[in-house]
Design an enzyme around this catalytic site. Structure first.
Site, short mmCIF file in Angstrom:
data_model
loop_
_atom_site.label_atom_id
_atom_site.label_comp_id
_atom_site.label_asym_id
_atom_site.label_seq_id
_atom_site.Cartn_x
_atom_site.Cartn_y
_atom_site.Cartn_z
N HIS A 50 -3.18 5.52 -10.32
CA HIS A 50 -2.27 6.44 -9.64
C HIS A 50 -3.00 7.46 -8.77
O HIS A 50 -2.36 8.12 -7.95
CB HIS A 50 -1.32 7.16 -10.60
CG HIS A 50 -0.26 6.27 -11.15
ND1 HIS A 50 0.83 6.78 -11.84
CD2 HIS A 50 -0.08 4.94 -11.12
CE1 HIS A 50 1.61 5.78 -12.23
NE2 HIS A 50 1.08 4.65 -11.79
N ASN A 63 2.76 3.00 -19.16
CA ASN A 63 2.23 4.32 -18.80
C ASN A 63 2.22 5.24 -20.02
O ASN A 63 3.05 5.07 -20.92
CB ASN A 63 3.08 4.94 -17.68
CG ASN A 63 2.68 4.42 -16.32
OD1 ASN A 63 1.50 4.20 -16.06
ND2 ASN A 63 3.66 4.21 -15.46
N CYS A 105 -0.97 -2.43 -12.79
CA CYS A 105 -0.01 -1.57 -12.12
C CYS A 105 0.35 -2.24 -10.80
O CYS A 105 -0.30 -3.19 -10.37
CB CYS A 105 -0.66 -0.20 -11.87
SG CYS A 105 0.41 1.07 -11.15
N HIS A 106 1.41 -1.76 -10.15
CA HIS A 106 1.76 -2.32 -8.84
C HIS A 106 1.68 -1.27 -7.73
O HIS A 106 2.23 -1.44 -6.66
CB HIS A 106 3.16 -2.96 -8.86
CG HIS A 106 4.17 -2.17 -9.62
ND1 HIS A 106 4.86 -2.69 -10.69
CD2 HIS A 106 4.62 -0.89 -9.49
CE1 HIS A 106 5.69 -1.78 -11.17
NE2 HIS A 106 5.55 -0.68 -10.45
#
Length: 447
Positions: free
Chosen positions: A200, A148, A170-171
């Protein structure tokens, strides 16, 4: 033999997930795994853990360790990055404490806002060095980037090193599906979905059960009745109320957790509105707490593992090993990947880092086109892209003024501070970070 190079392998828990996942695939069981970190002690811990996983799984994988990045990258087919430049102490502490003195409160500070901007300034130059080394010694490798601020990093990498194959992973999608299954008393495998947006701040555009029925009525009814969300599954301090509130007004569920989303928007963390903090259970200063807890947790885990004769190697829900296997075997897999926008989301600016479903096979990572995102969601995504683009422009042009401009356009920062306050807090952050920043971005500390 397939070779994975893991840059930042001292992130031992994350290394355990990625390398452990590889050992579950026949095509990757005998891979060469090059672990690289600048911290020799943490690197040794990761090496020991990797060797124990290999022994437990009975594979022929081979581990090497390196403190020299280019040497570790030689001949790699796949590269994973997982590092935090400046660490918790001093840089995360700085990113929280200086804004707090201005009344600017944060929860995670790793993606947007002044904390995300500073992290991008610290991180991108090191990712560029990884890309430079890859171009020299493994030009055909795929970089799977887990660092990030994901969108800023992905965008800046593509601008400076367009020849490098890269994808940001990403998870947040997987974690959200897990939370929704928990709230709805469903099996994760029975949830069907399509997600798109920016990392996000992507949204579940389709969310259905196995029979094709929308799950949104159940979510909305449960929230209105006070049944949802349930107590959180993944982060006990972080109830999911805020995401449900955003869904109630914008119509769709966001992929990132409520504690993250709180600081991407101007609606919840507000001076004089402690009622909002309480109503939506917003965990201010959450990330520093996690940093301290994770260090302590790993020390406990390492001590426990040292005593065990054998160990479990469970498969995680990270995408990296699945993608490696898909490319090596040409068995298609769908992952959510962050790539520069080349038309896969035509409603968003060209070049911005966007997250969509991607087909992965021997041809690499191929994004699907998503052209039906509702306009209110596009508007929110653009508010994020404004900050990301100005930070990337600052880095590419070595223009310090764009750092200030990025902060001025940040939704949460602009809702709390005036222009002079924003300039002051950014100057204080730049001065405090000092040598952690590229030389062009540094300012002198006030006497």
């Amino acid at each position: 033999m397939t070779k994975l190079t893991f840059i930042g392998a001292g992130s031992t828990i994350f290394m355990r997930n990625i390398v452990g996942d590889m050992l579950h695939f026949e095509a990757l069981r005998d891979a060469e795994i090059a672990l690289m970190d600048i911290d020799a002690d943490r690197l040794a811990e990761s090496e020991q853990l990797a060797r124990r996983m290999i022994a437990t799984m009975g594979t022929g994988a081979r581990v090497t360790t390196h403190t020299d990045q280019r040497r570790a990258l030689e001949g790699a087919d796949f590269v994973v990055t997982a590092f935090q430049i400046g660490g918790y102490d001093p840089c995360t502490i700085t990113d929280f404490e200086i804004p707090k003195a201005y009344g600017l409160r944060q929860t995670i500070a790793d993606t947007l806002g002044v904390g995300g901007i500073m992290r991008g300034l610290r991180t991108v130059p090191h990712l560029w060095k990884v890309a430079e080394d890859m171009a020299a010694v493994c030009p055909d490798a795929l970089l799977m980037q887990y660092v990030n601020p994901m969108a800023i990093n992905t965008w800046a990498l593509a601008e400076r090193f367009p020849q490098i194959k890269q994808v940001g992973l990403c998870h947040s999608v997987q974690n959200t599906v897990q939370e929704l299954a928990h709230d709805l008393d469903m099996a994760e495998a029975d949830i069907r979905y399509k997600v798109a947006g920016v990392n996000h701040v992507a949204f579940f555009l389709r969310l259905e059960d196995a029979n094709g029925a929308s799950l949104y009525p159940r979510l909305r009814d449960g929230y209105r009745a006070g049944r949802l969300p349930k107590a959180p599954l993944l982060m006990p301090r972080c109830p999911n109320k805020l995401r449900y509130e955003v869904m109630a007004h914008l119509g769709y569920f966001c992929t990132e957790s409520s504690e993250h989303l709180a600081e991407y928007v101007p609606w919840f963390i507000k001076d004089g509105r402690e009622d909002l903090i309480e109503q939506f259970s917003i965990p201010l200063d959450e990330y520093p707490k996690r940093c301290v807890e994770q260090v302590a947790e790993w020390k406990t885990q390492a001590a426990d593992l040292a005593k065990q004769a054998s160990m479990d190697v469970p498969k995680s829900h990270e995408f990296a090993a699945e993608m490696m296997n898909a490319i090596v075997t040409d068995r298609p897999f769908t992952a959510y990947g962050n790539l520069p926008n080349r038309g896969q989301i035509p409603q968003l600016p060209h070049g911005a880092a966007v997250e969509t479903p991607c087909l992965v096979d021997m041809n690499g990572v191929q994004p699907s086109i998503v052209n039906d995102i509702p306009p209110q969601l596009i508007a929110l995504m653009r508010s994020q892209i404004n900050v990301q683009e100005l930070t990337v422009r600052a880095l590419l042009d070595e223009n310090p003024e764009h750092i200030y401009h990025a902060a001025m356009m940040d939704p949460h920062t602009a809702a709390e501070l005036d222009l002079r306050q924003i300039r002051s807090v950014v100057s204080d952050l730049l001065a405090a970070h000092g040598d952690w920043l590229p030389a062009w971005a540094r300012v002198k500390k006030a006497a």
